[in-house]
Design an enzyme around this catalytic site. Structure first.
Site, PDB file in Angstrom:
ATOM      1  CB  CYS A   4      44.816  15.968  33.516  1.00  0.00           C
ATOM      2  SG  CYS A   4      46.210  17.073  33.688  1.00  0.00           S
ATOM      3  CB  CYS A   7      45.555  16.531  29.761  1.00  0.00           C
ATOM      4  SG  CYS A   7      46.986  15.531  30.231  1.00  0.00           S
ATOM      5  CG  ASP A  30      49.465  30.460  37.535  1.00  0.00           C
ATOM      6  OD1 ASP A  30      50.032  29.415  37.901  1.00  0.00           O
ATOM      7  OD2 ASP A  30      48.390  30.865  38.029  1.00  0.00           O
ATOM      8  CG  HIS A  46      48.809  13.009  32.697  1.00  0.00           C
ATOM      9  ND1 HIS A  46      48.186  14.133  33.184  1.00  0.00           N
ATOM     10  CD2 HIS A  46      48.757  12.090  33.685  1.00  0.00           C
ATOM     11  CE1 HIS A  46      47.758  13.898  34.407  1.00  0.00           C
ATOM     12  NE2 HIS A  46      48.081  12.664  34.743  1.00  0.00           N
ATOM     13  CG  HIS A 100      52.644  22.627  37.277  1.00  0.00           C
ATOM     14  ND1 HIS A 100      51.941  21.531  37.731  1.00  0.00           N
ATOM     15  CD2 HIS A 100      52.586  23.542  38.263  1.00  0.00           C
ATOM     16  CE1 HIS A 100      51.460  21.792  38.924  1.00  0.00           C
ATOM     17  NE2 HIS A 100      51.842  22.991  39.296  1.00  0.00           N
ATOM     18  CG  HIS A 102      54.689  27.491  39.652  1.00  0.00           C
ATOM     19  ND1 HIS A 102      53.437  28.067  39.693  1.00  0.00           N
ATOM     20  CD2 HIS A 102      54.526  26.229  40.125  1.00  0.00           C
ATOM     21  CE1 HIS A 102      52.563  27.193  40.175  1.00  0.00           C
ATOM     22  NE2 HIS A 102      53.195  26.068  40.449  1.00  0.00           N
TER      23      HIS A 102
HETATM   24  P1  AMP Z   1      50.389  24.017  41.858  1.00  0.00           P
HETATM   25  O1  AMP Z   1      49.842  24.542  43.151  1.00  0.00           O
HETATM   26  O2  AMP Z   1      51.897  23.985  41.848  1.00  0.00           O
HETATM   27  O3  AMP Z   1      49.759  22.717  41.443  1.00  0.00           O
HETATM   28  O4  AMP Z   1      50.033  25.106  40.770  1.00  0.00           O
HETATM   29  C1  AMP Z   1      48.946  25.028  39.914  1.00  0.00           C
HETATM   30  C2  AMP Z   1      48.882  26.364  39.213  1.00  0.00           C
HETATM   31  O5  AMP Z   1      48.012  26.235  38.106  1.00  0.00           O
HETATM   32  C3  AMP Z   1      48.338  27.509  40.087  1.00  0.00           C
HETATM   33  O6  AMP Z   1      49.317  28.553  40.163  1.00  0.00           O
HETATM   34  C4  AMP Z   1      47.084  27.946  39.341  1.00  0.00           C
HETATM   35  O7  AMP Z   1      46.879  29.355  39.383  1.00  0.00           O
HETATM   36  C5  AMP Z   1      47.346  27.458  37.928  1.00  0.00           C
HETATM   37  N1  AMP Z   1      46.160  27.208  37.111  1.00  0.00           N
HETATM   38  C6  AMP Z   1      45.086  26.452  37.446  1.00  0.00           C
HETATM   39  N2  AMP Z   1      44.204  26.433  36.436  1.00  0.00           N
HETATM   40  C7  AMP Z   1      44.739  27.171  35.427  1.00  0.00           C
HETATM   41  C8  AMP Z   1      44.311  27.524  34.118  1.00  0.00           C
HETATM   42  N3  AMP Z   1      43.136  27.123  33.610  1.00  0.00           N
HETATM   43  N4  AMP Z   1      45.109  28.336  33.369  1.00  0.00           N
HETATM   44  C9  AMP Z   1      46.282  28.753  33.863  1.00  0.00           C
HETATM   45  N5  AMP Z   1      46.761  28.445  35.084  1.00  0.00           N
HETATM   46  C10 AMP Z   1      45.987  27.666  35.861  1.00  0.00           C
HETATM   47 ZN    ZN Z   2      47.690  15.952  32.371  1.00  0.00          ZN
END
Ligand code: AMP
Ligand code: ZN
Length: 115
Positions: A4, A7, A30, A46, A100, A102
């Site tokens: 993950c 994680c 993000d 998790h 998560h 946003h």
């Molecule tokens: P979701 O589509 O709701 O699962 O959103 C996942 C979010 O995680 C997206 O907005 C991605 O831009 C963000 N994301 C993915 N990898 C990373 C990372 N390494 N650091 C920060 N944000 C991330």
């Molecule tokens: Zn996780």
């Protein structure tokens, strides 16, 4: 959870720009912001999707909401407001299977960001 990505961020194996951390919760920027301020708030536990929440997670979710309030104050967007989004499951487009929230702020948003 080993595979993950969130994680890994919690463990420090992947770098992140942290805006909040305590024993149970982490918030970071993000990587692909959809607004001038785009913060992800996650539990350190998790939990793959909102559908996996158990009654014993109620306190954790409540703490996350209080943390979002605190972040809004600290980051200076409490007054202008923000949008809170949580994707769950395939139809929502959830990409990362670790729950998560946003937090989007820093501009006047359109009336809808749905569908
Ligand atoms: P979701 O589509 O709701 O699962 O959103 C996942 C979010 O995680 C997206 O907005 C991605 O831009 C963000 N994301 C993915 N990898 C990373 C990372 N390494 N650091 C920060 N944000 C991330
Ligand atoms: Zn996780």
């Amino acid at each position: 959870m080993e595979d993950c990505i969130f994680c890994k961020i919690i463990k420090g194996e992947i770098p992140s720009e942290k805006v909040w951390e305590d024993d149970n919760i982490l918030a970071f920027k993000d990587i692909n912001p959809a607004a001038p301020i785009h913060i992800l708030v996650i539990p350190k536990k998790h939990i793959p999707t909102l559908m996996d929440l158990k009654p014993e997670d109620n306190e954790l979710i409540s703490k996350i909401m209080q943390t979002i309030k605190q972040i809004a104050k600290e980051q200076g967007f409490a007054e202008n407001g923000f949008r809170l989004i949580a994707n769950c499951g395939p139809d929502s487009g959830q990409e990362v299977m670790h729950i998560h929230f946003h937090v989007l702020a820093g501009k006047k948003m359109g009336p809808k960001m749905i569908g």
